[in-house]
Structures are given as structure tokens and as C-alpha cells.
Write a protein that holds these residues in place. Structure first.
Motif, mmCIF file in Angstrom:
data_model
loop_
_atom_site.group_PDB
_atom_site.id
_atom_site.type_symbol
_atom_site.label_atom_id
_atom_site.label_comp_id
_atom_site.label_asym_id
_atom_site.label_seq_id
_atom_site.Cartn_x
_atom_site.Cartn_y
_atom_site.Cartn_z
ATOM 1 N N ILE A 116 0.830 -1.202 0.000
ATOM 2 C CA ILE A 116 0.000 0.000 0.000
ATOM 3 C C ILE A 116 0.864 1.251 0.000
ATOM 4 N N ALA A 117 1.867 1.287 0.873
ATOM 5 C CA ALA A 117 2.702 2.483 0.982
ATOM 6 C C ALA A 117 3.506 2.727 -0.283
ATOM 7 N N SER A 118 4.066 1.673 -0.874
ATOM 8 C CA SER A 118 4.899 1.848 -2.064
ATOM 9 C C SER A 118 4.068 2.267 -3.276
ATOM 10 N N LEU A 119 2.893 1.668 -3.465
ATOM 11 C CA LEU A 119 2.044 2.067 -4.584
ATOM 12 C C LEU A 119 1.566 3.507 -4.429
ATOM 13 N N LEU A 134 -2.021 7.076 -16.328
ATOM 14 C CA LEU A 134 -2.211 6.362 -15.066
ATOM 15 C C LEU A 134 -2.115 4.858 -15.264
ATOM 16 N N GLY A 135 -2.674 4.360 -16.361
ATOM 17 C CA GLY A 135 -2.596 2.929 -16.632
ATOM 18 C C GLY A 135 -1.176 2.439 -16.835
ATOM 19 N N VAL A 136 -0.378 3.200 -17.577
ATOM 20 C CA VAL A 136 1.015 2.796 -17.824
ATOM 21 C C VAL A 136 1.817 2.815 -16.530
ATOM 22 N N ILE A 137 1.689 3.897 -15.763
ATOM 23 C CA ILE A 137 2.477 4.027 -14.533
ATOM 24 C C ILE A 137 2.073 2.974 -13.513
ATOM 25 N N SER A 138 0.782 2.741 -13.341
ATOM 26 C CA SER A 138 0.335 1.759 -12.344
ATOM 27 C C SER A 138 0.768 0.349 -12.718
ATOM 28 N N ALA A 139 0.779 0.023 -14.012
ATOM 29 C CA ALA A 139 1.216 -1.314 -14.445
ATOM 30 C C ALA A 139 2.689 -1.538 -14.116
ATOM 31 N N PHE A 140 3.523 -0.578 -14.431
ATOM 32 C CA PHE A 140 4.945 -0.707 -14.129
ATOM 33 C C PHE A 140 5.199 -0.694 -12.625
ATOM 34 N N LEU A 141 4.434 0.093 -11.898
ATOM 35 C CA LEU A 141 4.611 0.141 -10.445
ATOM 36 C C LEU A 141 4.281 -1.195 -9.801
ATOM 37 N N ALA A 142 3.166 -1.796 -10.212
ATOM 38 C CA ALA A 142 2.787 -3.087 -9.636
ATOM 39 C C ALA A 142 3.859 -4.136 -9.900
ATOM 40 N N LEU A 143 4.359 -4.188 -11.129
ATOM 41 C CA LEU A 143 5.416 -5.140 -11.454
ATOM 42 C C LEU A 143 6.677 -4.844 -10.651
ATOM 43 N N SER A 144 7.005 -3.569 -10.511
ATOM 44 C CA SER A 144 8.210 -3.189 -9.776
ATOM 45 C C SER A 144 8.125 -3.560 -8.303
ATOM 46 N N ARG A 189 20.478 -3.838 -2.748
ATOM 47 C CA ARG A 189 20.950 -3.578 -4.113
ATOM 48 C C ARG A 189 20.279 -4.523 -5.113
ATOM 49 N N ARG A 190 20.214 -5.797 -4.766
ATOM 50 C CA ARG A 190 19.578 -6.754 -5.688
ATOM 51 C C ARG A 190 18.091 -6.436 -5.876
ATOM 52 N N ALA A 191 17.428 -6.045 -4.797
ATOM 53 C CA ALA A 191 16.008 -5.715 -4.900
ATOM 54 C C ALA A 191 15.789 -4.479 -5.767
ATOM 55 N N LEU A 192 16.631 -3.467 -5.641
ATOM 56 C CA LEU A 192 16.496 -2.270 -6.464
ATOM 57 C C LEU A 192 16.784 -2.576 -7.929
ATOM 58 N N THR A 212 11.274 7.015 -12.186
ATOM 59 C CA THR A 212 11.383 7.650 -10.864
ATOM 60 C C THR A 212 10.389 7.064 -9.879
ATOM 61 N N ALA A 213 9.148 6.854 -10.338
ATOM 62 C CA ALA A 213 8.123 6.290 -9.463
ATOM 63 C C ALA A 213 8.484 4.878 -9.016
ATOM 64 N N SER A 214 9.085 4.090 -9.910
ATOM 65 C CA SER A 214 9.479 2.725 -9.548
ATOM 66 C C SER A 214 10.578 2.721 -8.496
ATOM 67 N N VAL A 215 11.553 3.625 -8.635
ATOM 68 C CA VAL A 215 12.622 3.711 -7.638
ATOM 69 C C VAL A 215 12.055 4.130 -6.287
ATOM 70 N N VAL A 216 11.181 5.144 -6.288
ATOM 71 C CA VAL A 216 10.576 5.607 -5.033
ATOM 72 C C VAL A 216 9.748 4.495 -4.398
ATOM 73 N N ALA A 217 8.949 3.805 -5.215
ATOM 74 C CA ALA A 217 8.117 2.724 -4.683
ATOM 75 C C ALA A 217 8.970 1.599 -4.106
ATOM 76 N N ALA A 218 10.076 1.268 -4.775
ATOM 77 C CA ALA A 218 10.958 0.203 -4.279
ATOM 78 C C ALA A 218 11.579 0.583 -2.937
ATOM 79 N N ILE A 219 12.033 1.823 -2.810
ATOM 80 C CA ILE A 219 12.640 2.262 -1.551
ATOM 81 C C ILE A 219 11.621 2.255 -0.424
ATOM 82 N N VAL A 220 10.412 2.738 -0.707
ATOM 83 C CA VAL A 220 9.373 2.753 0.315
ATOM 84 C C VAL A 220 8.980 1.326 0.708
ATOM 85 N N ALA A 221 8.888 0.427 -0.285
ATOM 86 C CA ALA A 221 8.544 -0.976 0.029
ATOM 87 C C ALA A 221 9.599 -1.620 0.899
#
Length: 239
Positions: free
Chosen positions: A97-100, A124-134, A172-175, A224-233
Motif C-alpha cells: 500500500i505504501a509503495s504504490l 495512469l494505466g502505464v504508470i500503475s502497471a509498471f509500479l505493480a510489477l516493480s 541492491r539486488r532488490a532495487l 522515478t516512481a518505480s525507484v521511489v516505490a521500491a525504496i518505500v517498500a
């Protein structure tokens, strides 16, 4: 009556060729054919759902429609992430929830400042799809790394390393896992970006210059959103 530039005879020819291809496929590998038809069914259903939502949004042209669509896409992305992480979904609920939320705030929020409102739904569709996968790739990779490096982390901490230093190889591996889908697309623009995004915008009536700039902005915001989401997750998972 709805006007369309699509030829009925051309569409009928494609459908006939599709059925012939499926018939040939069934003779060679029936099990894989059934799987292929299932994927086609899912594609048709999801595309019809998105098209219906966009049709309503364009007809209403209201902020509350966009808000409902945002909540719906966010909910579906969260449900898909939790389904992929279903073995430990209770533990992963807060990170997902927090990362998305953080990723959409950064990625979609920045794109809202750059593009017209009629671009919001596809962006929104493109960003949310990549975010979920990330997010899924980040958490799955991080869990595997923690499991396989438990002894090494204990050895590092016994020799004076801090908790963060012992976790850094797994982080590092997760990022890397989080940004790999975007890097593959960025490294092969002629195979992915041009046929899908660029061609779609041109078919929609946008000029080549506007399409080029919009795609660059969208890819940058998504990365950028994927990196931020990964760090928050990772932070929420550690907590």
C-alpha cells in the motif's frame, strides 16, 4: 450510429485468420493452445474494461470520474501485488500500500503537471502497471536474498557491521529487480516504445513532436516512481 475508420471486411479477415491459427495450434499442441486462448480472453476482457472506463471518463469529463478511476486502478494494482505475494500477504500489506501510494504520487502527480487532462487515464494505466510489477519484483527479490544471505549477515554483524550494512547487498539486488523492466524498455525503444506508445499517440492524433516529448516524460516519471516505490517498500518491509 457510431462512425468508425475500421473496415468490417478487414476485421473479419483477421478474425478468420486467428481461428485458422488456433486450429493449427490445436493440432500441434492442444494444451498450450488452451492456455493461449485463455490469455486472449483475459486480454479482451481487460481491454474492454479499460475502454469502457475511458469512454465514460471522456463523456463525463469530470474530476470525480478521474478520482474513481484512480482509486479503482490503485485497488486493482494492490490486489494483483498481494495475489503475487499471497504466501505472506499479511506481512506485505503495508509495504504494498505504501509503495504504490508513494509511486503514484510521484509518477502520476508529476505527469499531471505536464500533460493535458485527456492524457490522465492512459498515463495512469502505464504508470500503475509498471509500479505493480516493480513492487512485486522488489519484495520477492528482497525476501529471497534475506533467506539466502542469513548466515552472511550474521557473520557481518558479528564482525562489527551495522544492520544496514549487512542488508545492503539484498537492497541492491532488490532495487536492480525493480528497475530492470524499465531498463529493458529504455534499451530497446524501437521494439517496445515506438510500436506501442509512440504509434498509439500518432494514431490518436498527436503530432510527432508532442508524442516524442510525452513518451520521454512518461518513461522518466515511471522510472522515478518505480525507484521511489521500491525504496518505500523496502523501508516498510524492514520496519
Amino acid at each position: 450510429m457510431i462512425k468508425s475508420d475500421i473496415s468490417i471486411w478487414g476485421a473479419a479477415l483477421i478474425i478468420i485468420l486467428l481461428f485458422l491459427s488456433v486450429a493449427v495450434y490445436a493440432l500441434i499442441d492442444r494444451r498450450e493452445m488452451l492456455r493461449t486462448m485463455k490469455v486472449f480472453g483475459l486480454l479482451t476482457g481487460q481491454t474492454a474494461f479499460v475502454a469502457f472506463g475511458m469512454w465514460i471518463a471522456y463523456r463525463q469529463d469530470s474530476w470525480w470520474i478521474l478520482l474513481l478511476w484512480l482509486l479503482l486502478i490503485t485497488g486493482l494494482s494492490m490486489a494483483w501485488c498481494l495475489y503475487e505475494l499471497r504466501s505472506q500477504w499479511r506481512q506485505q500489506l503495508l509495504p504494498v500500500i505504501a509503495s504504490l501510494a508513494a509511486g503514484l504520487l510521484v509518477g502520476f502527480g508529476s505527469m499531471m503537471l505536464c500533460v493535458p487532462s485527456h492524457y490522465y487515464i492512459p498515463v495512469l494505466g502505464v504508470i500503475s502497471a509498471f509500479l505493480a510489477l516493480s513492487v512485486v519484483q522488489t519484495l520477492q527479490t528482497y525476501q529471497r536474498c534475506l533467506f539466502h544471505t542469513a548466515a552472511h549477515r550474521q557473520y557481518m554483524q558479528a564482525n562489527g557491521a551495522t544492520l544496514l550494512e549487512s542488508l545492503m547487498p539484498s537492497i541492491r539486488r532488490a532495487l536492480r529487480a525493480a528497475v530492470q523492466p524499465q531498463l529493458r524498455i529504455m534499451a530497446q525503444p524501437l521494439l517496445v516504445v515506438v510500436p506501442l506508445l509512440f504509434g498509439g499517440m500518432l494514431l490518436g492524433g498527436a503530432s510527432p513532436v508532442v508524442s516524442f516529448v510525452t513518451i520521454l516524460l512518461l518513461i522518466s516519471a515511471t522510472f522515478t516512481a518505480s525507484v521511489v516505490a521500491a525504496i518505500v517498500a523496502l523501508y516498510c518491509f524492514k520496519r
